[in-house]
Write an enzyme that holds these catalytic residues in place. Structure first.
Site, PDB file in Angstrom:
ATOM      1  N   THR A  78      18.048 -10.991-136.488  1.00 49.72           N
ATOM      2  CA  THR A  78      18.654 -11.193-135.172  1.00 49.72           C
ATOM      3  C   THR A  78      20.054 -10.589-135.206  1.00 49.72           C
ATOM      4  OG1 THR A  78      19.724 -13.310-135.634  1.00 49.72           O
ATOM      5  CG2 THR A  78      17.394 -13.384-134.985  1.00 49.72           C
ATOM      6  N   CYS A  79      20.800 -10.803-134.137  1.00 48.48           N
ATOM      7  CA  CYS A  79      22.155 -10.245-134.094  1.00 48.48           C
ATOM      8  C   CYS A  79      23.093 -10.933-135.086  1.00 48.48           C
ATOM      9  CB  CYS A  79      22.715 -10.338-132.683  1.00 48.48           C
ATOM     10  SG  CYS A  79      22.812 -12.014-132.031  1.00 48.48           S
ATOM     11  N   ASN A  80      22.785 -12.151-135.511  1.00 52.11           N
ATOM     12  CA  ASN A  80      23.674 -12.891-136.408  1.00 52.11           C
ATOM     13  C   ASN A  80      23.144 -13.106-137.814  1.00 52.11           C
ATOM     14  OD1 ASN A  80      25.911 -13.340-134.762  1.00 52.11           O
ATOM     15  ND2 ASN A  80      24.857 -14.984-133.701  1.00 52.11           N
ATOM     16  N   ARG A  81      21.884 -12.777-138.049  1.00 53.07           N
ATOM     17  CA  ARG A  81      21.339 -13.053-139.379  1.00 53.07           C
ATOM     18  C   ARG A  81      20.155 -12.150-139.689  1.00 53.07           C
ATOM     19  NH1 ARG A  81      17.709 -18.468-138.874  1.00 53.07           N
ATOM     20  NH2 ARG A  81      16.791 -17.964-136.882  1.00 53.07           N
TER      21      ARG A  81
END
Length: 106
Positions: A78-81
């Site tokens: 995802t955008c964060n992980r």
């Protein structure tokens, strides 16, 4: 490049976890490994480096299978992980996955 690999290795080694799952009444175990980075464990430049698009995730999973590193895996990005959940083949260790991941993105 050596410094990048060291950071890369440190970040992934810091979050490698080893889990044993009991499967039904047979009490067999399966070793699952999780490799991952998120906004709390890695700076944005590292997270951007190891981000998977759907196409890249499919290519990575096929390469892992082809190189006989894993029996099965799930790649979540995802955008964060970014997280890889996998069951390694018997003769491989989590460090083999870290080395493969570094090679895949360089």
């Amino acid at each position: 490049m050596a410094a990048d690999y060291t950071l890369f290795t440190l970040v992934f080694n810091a979050v490698i976890t080893h889990s044993l799952l009991t499967l039904g009444c047979c009490y067999r175990t399966m070793k699952l490994y999780t490799l991952g980075v998120n906004h709390e464990t890695a700076p944005i430049d590292v997270r951007e480096t190891i981000s998977f698009s759907p196409e890249t995730a499919l290519r990575a999973a096929l390469e892992l299978k082809e190189k006989s590193l894993i029996s099965e895996c799930i790649i979540l990005s995802t955008c964060n992980r970014t997280e890889i959940y996998c069951r390694l083949k018997n003769d491989h260790q989590p460090d083999d996955m870290v080395a493969w991941l570094h090679q895949f993105f360089t």
